[in-house]
Motif scaffolding. Structure first.
Motif, PDB file in Angstrom:
ATOM      1  N   THR A  97       0.820  -1.218   0.000  1.00 58.56           N
ATOM      2  CA  THR A  97       0.000   0.000   0.000  1.00 58.56           C
ATOM      3  C   THR A  97       0.855   1.270   0.000  1.00 58.56           C
ATOM      4  N   VAL A  98       2.151   1.125   0.294  1.00 56.19           N
ATOM      5  CA  VAL A  98       3.049   2.289   0.289  1.00 56.19           C
ATOM      6  C   VAL A  98       3.061   2.939  -1.090  1.00 56.19           C
ATOM      7  N   THR A  99       3.023   2.108  -2.135  1.00 49.84           N
ATOM      8  CA  THR A  99       3.046   2.635  -3.508  1.00 49.84           C
ATOM      9  C   THR A  99       1.888   3.602  -3.734  1.00 49.84           C
ATOM     10  N   ALA A 100       0.698   3.216  -3.286  1.00 48.97           N
ATOM     11  CA  ALA A 100      -0.482   4.063  -3.480  1.00 48.97           C
ATOM     12  C   ALA A 100      -0.324   5.402  -2.763  1.00 48.97           C
ATOM     13  N   TRP A 101       0.259   5.390  -1.568  1.00 53.62           N
ATOM     14  CA  TRP A 101       0.457   6.645  -0.824  1.00 53.62           C
ATOM     15  C   TRP A 101       1.446   7.559  -1.546  1.00 53.62           C
ATOM     16  N   ILE A 102       2.515   6.968  -2.102  1.00 52.66           N
ATOM     17  CA  ILE A 102       3.508   7.778  -2.841  1.00 52.66           C
ATOM     18  C   ILE A 102       2.853   8.434  -4.053  1.00 52.66           C
ATOM     19  N   ALA A 200       0.221  -2.773  -8.231  1.00 52.37           N
ATOM     20  CA  ALA A 200       0.618  -1.359  -8.139  1.00 52.37           C
ATOM     21  C   ALA A 200       0.234  -0.611  -9.408  1.00 52.37           C
ATOM     22  N   ALA A 201       0.396  -1.263 -10.567  1.00 53.31           N
ATOM     23  CA  ALA A 201       0.026  -0.623 -11.833  1.00 53.31           C
ATOM     24  C   ALA A 201      -1.475  -0.410 -11.903  1.00 53.31           C
ATOM     25  N   THR A 202      -2.248  -1.415 -11.490  1.00 55.30           N
ATOM     26  CA  THR A 202      -3.714  -1.283 -11.495  1.00 55.30           C
ATOM     27  C   THR A 202      -4.151  -0.213 -10.512  1.00 55.30           C
ATOM     28  N   MET A 203      -3.457  -0.139  -9.379  1.00 51.55           N
ATOM     29  CA  MET A 203      -3.780   0.889  -8.380  1.00 51.55           C
ATOM     30  C   MET A 203      -3.479   2.274  -8.936  1.00 51.55           C
ATOM     31  N   ALA A 204      -2.384   2.406  -9.684  1.00 51.45           N
ATOM     32  CA  ALA A 204      -2.041   3.702 -10.287  1.00 51.45           C
ATOM     33  C   ALA A 204      -3.120   4.138 -11.271  1.00 51.45           C
ATOM     34  N   ILE A 205      -3.615   3.207 -12.071  1.00 55.77           N
ATOM     35  CA  ILE A 205      -4.689   3.508 -13.031  1.00 55.77           C
ATOM     36  C   ILE A 205      -5.957   3.908 -12.291  1.00 55.77           C
ATOM     37  N   VAL A 269     -19.553  -5.127   5.039  1.00 53.17           N
ATOM     38  CA  VAL A 269     -19.633  -3.819   5.720  1.00 53.17           C
ATOM     39  C   VAL A 269     -19.099  -2.720   4.796  1.00 53.17           C
ATOM     40  N   PHE A 270     -19.307  -2.886   3.504  1.00 55.08           N
ATOM     41  CA  PHE A 270     -18.640  -2.025   2.529  1.00 55.08           C
ATOM     42  C   PHE A 270     -18.974  -0.551   2.712  1.00 55.08           C
ATOM     43  N   TYR A 271     -20.253  -0.203   2.739  1.00 57.80           N
ATOM     44  CA  TYR A 271     -20.638   1.215   2.807  1.00 57.80           C
ATOM     45  C   TYR A 271     -20.230   1.860   4.134  1.00 57.80           C
ATOM     46  N   PRO A 272     -20.462   1.205   5.293  1.00 60.68           N
ATOM     47  CA  PRO A 272     -19.958   1.795   6.546  1.00 60.68           C
ATOM     48  C   PRO A 272     -18.433   1.959   6.541  1.00 60.68           C
ATOM     49  N   ALA A 273     -17.722   1.003   5.910  1.00 58.90           N
ATOM     50  CA  ALA A 273     -16.252   1.095   5.862  1.00 58.90           C
ATOM     51  C   ALA A 273     -15.817   2.294   5.035  1.00 58.90           C
ATOM     52  N   CYS A 274     -16.487   2.509   3.907  1.00 60.99           N
ATOM     53  CA  CYS A 274     -16.161   3.672   3.070  1.00 60.99           C
ATOM     54  C   CYS A 274     -16.434   4.972   3.811  1.00 60.99           C
ATOM     55  N   ASN A 275     -17.562   5.022   4.533  1.00 54.80           N
ATOM     56  CA  ASN A 275     -17.909   6.227   5.302  1.00 54.80           C
ATOM     57  C   ASN A 275     -16.878   6.484   6.403  1.00 54.80           C
ATOM     58  N   ALA A 276     -16.421   5.396   7.040  1.00 52.88           N
ATOM     59  CA  ALA A 276     -15.446   5.535   8.124  1.00 52.88           C
ATOM     60  C   ALA A 276     -14.118   6.071   7.593  1.00 52.88           C
ATOM     61  N   VAL A 277     -13.689   5.573   6.453  1.00 46.71           N
ATOM     62  CA  VAL A 277     -12.424   6.031   5.860  1.00 46.71           C
ATOM     63  C   VAL A 277     -12.545   7.505   5.442  1.00 46.71           C
ATOM     64  N   LEU A 294      -8.669   6.955  -1.111  1.00 52.15           N
ATOM     65  CA  LEU A 294      -8.507   5.642  -1.728  1.00 52.15           C
ATOM     66  C   LEU A 294      -7.287   4.924  -1.151  1.00 52.15           C
ATOM     67  N   SER A 295      -6.185   5.653  -0.948  1.00 53.41           N
ATOM     68  CA  SER A 295      -4.994   5.050  -0.354  1.00 53.41           C
ATOM     69  C   SER A 295      -5.274   4.596   1.071  1.00 53.41           C
ATOM     70  N   ALA A 296      -6.023   5.425   1.814  1.00 52.13           N
ATOM     71  CA  ALA A 296      -6.364   5.062   3.190  1.00 52.13           C
ATOM     72  C   ALA A 296      -7.257   3.822   3.228  1.00 52.13           C
ATOM     73  N   PHE A 297      -8.207   3.740   2.288  1.00 51.05           N
ATOM     74  CA  PHE A 297      -9.078   2.560   2.225  1.00 51.05           C
ATOM     75  C   PHE A 297      -8.248   1.310   1.915  1.00 51.05           C
ATOM     76  N   HIS A 298      -7.345   1.461   0.961  1.00 51.04           N
ATOM     77  CA  HIS A 298      -6.476   0.343   0.566  1.00 51.04           C
ATOM     78  C   HIS A 298      -5.663  -0.161   1.756  1.00 51.04           C
ATOM     79  N   THR A 299      -5.099   0.779   2.527  1.00 46.10           N
ATOM     80  CA  THR A 299      -4.293   0.418   3.694  1.00 46.10           C
ATOM     81  C   THR A 299      -5.172  -0.178   4.792  1.00 46.10           C
TER      82      THR A 299
END
Length: 570
Positions: A97-102, A200-205, A269-277, A294-299
């Protein structure tokens, strides 16, 4: 025509991104070399340390796929237990997940490509440096530059193609508030990552599309794509394990189970998880950059999944063991460690080959163990069965030599340090001598078989005792060889014990040959029986020469005990 150029630009930009990631990862792996293996070996004593190790290594080499393939190969080589591998794989998921944060922080906001070209100027002299470590650092710098240049070009190509409008047009026909749409995005994310083989490539896209503010492609849809990528990334380790042993396939299956389980739980718990992030990024992190969501959700996805399952490593191990029971494999015709192709770096591939050579030596030792049995066997059917088995093993040693040599030649095509080059030379010499040991053992069996078929006289009790003593001496030489066969060339070791056994065998052979002439002249047994007896004793001495050559090759010394002529069928 312009559309075709834009499509090729898009694919080329993605290729540059992937190449940069691969080069950067390999540069760090080569620089770390044995240290990576040492870290993995030392820090996986318990599940928590295993997770932290996975996080650390994946954050360094920027590829969870590289870490999991490495882990699968370690399990395959017996360097890591299945339970230890599960912890490292959990950590690898967090580390990636570090890649997404960078990318979120600098990838689309700062023109990093403008800094990439000057970085190449710094990396160029390092690439052409004579020192391996400097070359590896240069490769890392080049990879880093290519990665962000690819990312910048990817954004430009996507803008030129109006890809945002194209995606919006496709999403216009998809119901936005449907949970089935979320599941669809999970499947799409998994499939794309399976094809690209780089999460990482898919995450970048995904981050790029999310940053375009496309109607119908909001945070929830992007999060679903990110979850799908966690499933798709398991395909790389799974493919690496296909030709490996059962334990390695279990490690890959555990990786797949772990990620699929996390996706299923998060979908509940998808929608509550998205709201929490979203709340966390807006309230705690101060908002500012939507890509951080999105990076925070991924992590969060990977950390929470690890926390949920870290206490159930034993249960996961039991589950994959039941799913993939250990089968009785035909070990005689199969390489154990290098059947899955080259690993991500030459250093790791060399380690696999060394394990295979150890296995080769064990097989020669097992083959030699049939000779004393052959001497004691009086039943003709049992004798023929044992002799046939020795013949089969001799064919196997021929095949193993060729396959390992072909593998090492592939490894040597890559960039190697001086130590690795010396290691490969040592290993090539070792497999040549091991194959000669197999030939020599076959010659011992053939001598006993010819004696049985063409000589009416049995060996005398004295001859039998001398032959058994010689076999015991050779067995001792083989045991000393096995102690040293895994040692790197650079490791100093005392081979005095092997030299002493070799001299003892030579002296004993000379003594028995002289005594044989006296016994034949004295009429104690026939000349023909004496020929078979001396042939057996001499072949034992030849075999000991090859054993000594293996030991000397391991220390980088020249062979002083024979030139390894090809015997028998080899």
């Amino acid at each position: 025509m312009e559309l075709i150029i834009n499509i090729f630009s898009l694919v080329g930009s993605l290729a540059l991104f992937l190449f940069g990631m691969k080069t950067m990862s390999e540069g760090l792996e080569k620089f770390a070399g044995d240290r990576l293996r040492s870290i993995l070996a030392a820090m996986t004593k318990n599940r928590v340390m295993g997770v932290l190790t996975g996080v650390l290594i994946t954050a360094l080499i920027q590829s969870s796929s590289a870490t999991t393939v490495m882990v699968v190969s370690f399990v395959n080589a017996g360097l890591m237990t299945l339970a230890q591998s599960i912890g490292v794989i959990m950590g690898a998921n967090i580390g990636t997940t570090v890649t997404a944060w960078i990318i979120s922080a600098v990838g689309f906001k700062v023109n990093i490509a403008a800094f990439a070209i000057p970085l190449l100027a710094i990396g160029m002299p390092l690439i052409f440096s004579g020192k391996g470590n400097r070359k590896s650092i240069g490769e890392f710098i080049f990879g880093f530059s290519f990665l962000f240049m690819g990312l910048s070009f990817l954004q430009e190509a996507a803008t030129a193609m109006n890809i945002g409008d194209m995606v919006a047009g496709m999403l216009a026909h998809v119901p936005q508030d449907s949970f089935l749409t979320i599941i669809l995005f999970v499947i799409v994310g998994a499939l794309v990552t399976m094809v690209v083989q780089a999460s990482a490539a898919t995450m970048a896209i995904t981050l790029m599309l999310f940053g375009m503010n496309i109607p119908g492609f909001g945070f929830e849809q992007a999060a679903a794509l990110a979850m799908g990528q966690n499933i798709g990334t398991t395909i790389t380790a799974f493919m690496a394990s296909l030709t490996a042993n059962t334990q390695a396939r279990r490690a890959a299956l555990a990786h797949m189970f772990f990620n699929v389980f996390g996706v299923v739980v998060f979908l509940i718990v998808f929608y509550p998880a998205c709201n929490a992030v979203s709340w966390f990024v807006d309230s705690v992190m101060g908002g500012g950059n939507d890509l951080f969501k999105l990076s925070a959700f991924h992590t969060a996805f990977n950390i929470i999944n690890t926390l949920l399952l870290i206490g159930f490593v034993k249960q996961i191990e039991m589950l994959v063991c039941k799913a993939l029971p250990m089968k009785a494999q035909d070990e005689d015709y199969r390489l154990k460690f290098i059947s899955g192709g080259l690993l991500s770096t030459a250093e790791l591939s060399i380690m696999e080959a060394q394990k295979e050579i150890h296995h080769f030596a064990e097989r020669c030792l097992r083959m030699f163990g049939f000779v004393p049995q052959l001497m004691k066997t009086e039943d003709e059917m049992e004798f023929n069965k044992l002799f046939s088995r020795i013949g089969k093993y001799e064919n196997i040693t021929d095949s193993m030599e060729m396959e390992i040599a072909a593998y090492l030649n592939k490894v040597s095509e890559g960039r190697l340090s001086d130590a690795s080059k010396a290691q490969i030379q040592k290993m090539l010499r070792q497999i040549t001598e091991l194959e000669s040991i197999g030939d020599s053992v076959y010659n011992l069996g053939r001598t006993l078989n010819r004696h049985r078929m063409h000589c009416q006289d049995a060996f005398t009790p004295e001859q039998t005792q001398h032959m058994q003593t010689m076999l015991e001496l050779v067995d001792g030489a083989l045991a000393e060889m096995m102690k040293r066969i895994d040692q790197p060339v650079t490791v100093k070791g005392n081979i005095t014990a092997s030299v002493n056994i070799e001299h003892e065998i030579n002296n004993y052979r000379k003594q028995l040959r002289n005594q044989n002439l006296n016994d034949v002249n004295a009429g104690l047994y026939s000349y023909q029986l004496g020929v078979f007896y001396v042939d057996f004793i001499s072949e034992c001495e030849h075999l000991a020469d090859y054993v000594m050559n293996v030991v000397q090759a391991g220390k980088g010394l020249n062979n002083d005990f024979g030139d390894s002529p090809r015997n028998g069928q080899g």
